[in-house]
Design an enzyme around this catalytic site. Structure first.
Site, PDB file in Angstrom:
ATOM      1  N   LYS A  77       0.785  -1.231   0.016  1.00  0.00           N
ATOM      2  CA  LYS A  77      -0.076   0.063   0.000  1.00  0.00           C
ATOM      3  C   LYS A  77       1.010   1.268  -0.068  1.00  0.00           C
ATOM      4  O   LYS A  77       2.012   1.169   0.843  1.00  0.00           O
ATOM      5  CB  LYS A  77      -0.857  -0.116   1.400  1.00  0.00           C
ATOM      6  CG  LYS A  77      -1.872   1.184   1.257  1.00  0.00           C
ATOM      7  CD  LYS A  77      -3.012   0.837   2.656  1.00  0.00           C
ATOM      8  CE  LYS A  77      -3.763   1.702   2.671  1.00  0.00           C
ATOM      9  NZ  LYS A  77      -4.701   1.290   4.119  1.00  0.00           N
ATOM     10  N   SER A 152      -9.522   1.390   3.212  1.00  0.00           N
ATOM     11  CA  SER A 152      -8.494   2.098   2.129  1.00  0.00           C
ATOM     12  C   SER A 152      -7.633   1.305   1.479  1.00  0.00           C
ATOM     13  O   SER A 152      -6.853   1.797   0.371  1.00  0.00           O
ATOM     14  CB  SER A 152      -7.855   3.201   3.154  1.00  0.00           C
ATOM     15  OG  SER A 152      -7.192   2.679   4.189  1.00  0.00           O
ATOM     16  N   SER A 176      -9.393  -1.256   7.147  1.00  0.00           N
ATOM     17  CA  SER A 176      -9.039  -1.001   5.994  1.00  0.00           C
ATOM     18  C   SER A 176      -8.092  -2.065   5.225  1.00  0.00           C
ATOM     19  O   SER A 176      -7.983  -2.062   4.001  1.00  0.00           O
ATOM     20  CB  SER A 176      -8.159   0.178   5.864  1.00  0.00           C
ATOM     21  OG  SER A 176      -9.132   1.486   5.933  1.00  0.00           O
TER      22      SER A 176
END
Length: 459
Positions: A77, A152, A176
Site C-alpha cells: 500500500k 482504504s 482498511s
C-alpha cells in the site's frame, strides 16, 4: 502461468521449472496488461523488481541460505515507505515523496528474499473506505469494475484478487484491510495491535493503526503472517475445528444488514458447526455506540498528524479527506480522553469474553457488498447511512479492542459480488484464526476460488 500459491512457486523454483526472474517478469506483464482497467497500482517498480529477482537467484545459485519468501513478488500500500520508490500516501501533496529508508515491514520481508513489485493505490491518506482517489483515479473491483474494491487498502485487495501480485501489505485503522478483502473475495488479516511494526507507515492514528497482509488463500496467509509476526502457523493448517467455541453475536452484527449478506453469514455459521465448531450465543451489547468512539480517536490523531499539511495545503486534499480532517478541529481534549477510556473498556470486555466463554467470534465483515463507484450513501430499508459508517460498523471495534481479526470469503450475492466472514480471537491468538479460516476454506471455498480466478484474474 495461472495463479500459483507461495508453496507452488517455491516448489517450482526448487525443481527448476521456472525462476524468480521469469515469475517476476510474468507479474509485470500482467500488471501492464490488466491494471489499466483496475488502477490498482500507483507506482510499478519494474527495474527494481527485476534486479531483486536476479539478486535472489544469484544468492540461491551460490548456495547461500534463502529466505522464507524466496522469489515471492509482493506489493505494498502506498502509505508504506519504500526506499528509493516514491510513496505518495495517495495524495497530491506527497506526490514526489521518495523515502530514504524502508518501512520496518518492507525491510523485514525483503530480508526474507521477497521481491517488491510496486505500490498500490489507496484512499487518500487512508482516510476512507472506497479507494475512490481524486488524485490517482478510483480503484476498480475485479469482480465488476463499476464497483469499488473497498478501502482504504483497495489497490492491494484488487491486485491480489486479479493476480497482479502474490500478496500485498496494507494498513487497517477501522477495517482498511478487512473491508477490501471482503469486497474483493480474498483473505485479509488485522493482527494483534503492535504485533507487526508500523514504523515507516504514514499514520491515520497511532492508537488504532495496524499493518496486515492480504492474500488469495489461507496457506499463503499462514506463511506471510508467520513471517510478519515471527511465528509459525503452518501447523494450524488442518481441516479440524472440533471443539472450537465460536461465538455468535445476539445483537449489533445482525442489525442494519443486507438480507443476502446476512443469509450467507448464517450459512457460514452452519458450515462451521458441521466442521465440529460449537456455536455459542454471545452478548456483545457492551459495544453499542463504538463507532463514535473510534471516529473520535481516529479524527483527533489524524488532525494532529496532518496539522502542518493542513496549514499550508488544505486546498490540495480531496473533499472527503478534507472534511474528516476539519472535523478534528471541533473535538475537545475531554472528548478524546473519554474515547480513550472507552477503548480501555472494550479491551477489558473482550479479554474477559475470550477468556471465559469463547475461542473465536464470528461476524459478517461488512453489512453489505461493495457499492458502485461514487455511491456515498446506503439504505437498509428506511434506515440510511453514509457508506463510510456502514462499511466500518462491524470492523472498527476490533481495532479498539486490539484483537486479531480476519476476513475470509463466504459466498457471492445474486449480483455476483463477494461477501466476507469475519473471525476474531483474543489478543495474540492469530493461530486460532488461521486454524478456523483454513478449515472453513478447505470445506467451503473450492468453487468460489475457481470462479474468482476466472472472473478476476481473467484466464
Amino acid at each position: 502461468m495461472g495463479r500459483k500459491s507461495i508453496m507452488e512457486l517455491q516448489a517450482g523454483y526448487s525443481k527448476h521449472w521456472f525462476t524468480p526472474y521469469e515469475v517476476t517478469k510474468n507479474y509485470l506483464k500482467r500488471i501492464r496488461s490488466k491494471d489499466p482497467v483496475l488502477n490498482s497500482y500507483i507506482t510499478v517498480a519494474k527495474k527494481r523488481a527485476l534486479n531483486e529477482a536476479k539478486i535472489v537467484e544469484a544468492k540461491a545459485k551460490a548456495g547461500e541460505q534463502i529466505g522464507l519468501l524466496y522469489g515471492i513478488p509482493l506489493s505494498y500500500k502506498d502509505n508504506i515507505a519504500t526506499k528509493g520508490i516514491r510513496t505518495t500516501n495517495g495524495s497530491s501533496i506527497d506526490a514526489q515523496h521518495i523515502p530514504h529508508k524502508n518501512a520496518a515491514i518492507v525491510q523485514q520481508l525483503l530480508l526474507q528474499d521477497s521481491i517488491l513489485l510496486g505500490k498500490n493505490n489507496l484512499h487518500e491518506y487512508a482516510l476512507g473506505i472506497t479507494s475512490n482517489n481524486p488524485h490517482y483515479g478510483p480503484v476498480h473491483n475485479p469482480w465488476n469494475p463499476q464497483y469499488t474494491p473497498g478501502g482504504s487498502s483497495g489497490g492491494s485487495a484488487a491486485a491480489v484478487a486479479a493476480d497482479l501480485t502474490v500478496a500485498s501489505i496494507g494498513t487497517d485503522t477501522g477495517g482498511s484491510v478487512r473491508i477490501p478483502a471482503a469486497s474483493c473475495g480474498i483473505i485479509g488479516l488485522k493482527p494483534t495491535y503492535n504485533k507487526v511494526s508500523t514504523a515507516g507507515v504514514f499514520y491515520v492514528s497511532w492508537t488504532l493503526d495496524h499493518v496486515g497482509p492480504l492474500t488469495a488463500n489461507m496457506t499463503d496467509m499462514a506463511i506471510i503472517a508467520g513471517v510478519m509476526t515471527k511465528q509459525s502457523y503452518l501447523q494450524e493448517l488442518k481441516r479440524d475445528m472440533r471443539g472450537l467455541r465460536v461465538g455468535v453475536p445476539t445483537s449489533y452484527f445482525n442489525e442494519h444488514i443486507d438480507p443476502e449478506t446476512y443469509l450467507l453469514y448464517r450459512d457460514s455459521l452452519d458450515a462451521l458447526e458441521s466442521l465440529g465448531a460449537i456455536l455459542i450465543d454471545t452478548d456483545v451489547s457492551f459495544i453499542a455506540g463504538n463507532a463514535d468512539v473510534s471516529l473520535t480517536i481516529a479524527a483527533s490523531e489524524a488532525g494532529f498528524i496532518h496539522k502542518s499539511r493542513m496549514a499550508c495545503c488544505l486546498s490540495q486534499y480531496g473533499e472527503d479527506a478534507k472534511a474528516l480532517l476539519e472535523s478534528s478541529l471541533k473535538i475537545t481534549a475531554l472528548r478524546y480522553i473519554e474515547a480513550l477510556k472507552k477503548k480501555e473498556m472494550y479491551i477489558n470486555a473482550f479479554d474477559r469474553l475470550f477468556k471465559e466463554s469463547i475461542d473465536v467470534l464470528a461476524t459478517p465483515t461488512i453489512p453489505l457488498p461493495a457499492r458502485k463507484i461514487g455511491v456515498n450513501e446506503v439504505h437498509f430499508g428506511s434506515y440510511t447511512e453514509s457508506i463510510f459508517d456502514a462499511m466500518t460498523r462491524y470492523t472498527g471495534i476490533f481495532n479498539m479492542a486490539e484483537t486479531p481479526a480476519i476476513s475470509i470469503p463466504c459466498g457471492l450475492t445474486s449480483e455476483g459480488l463477494p461477501v466476507g466472514l469475519q473471525l476474531v480471537a483474543a489478543r495474540g491468538r492469530e493461530d486460532l484464526l488461521i486454524r478456523a479460516g483454513y478449515a472453513y476454506e478447505q470445506d467451503q471455498l473450492g468453487d468460489f476460488y475457481r470462479q474468482r480466478d476466472v472472473i478476476c484474474a481473467g484466464y
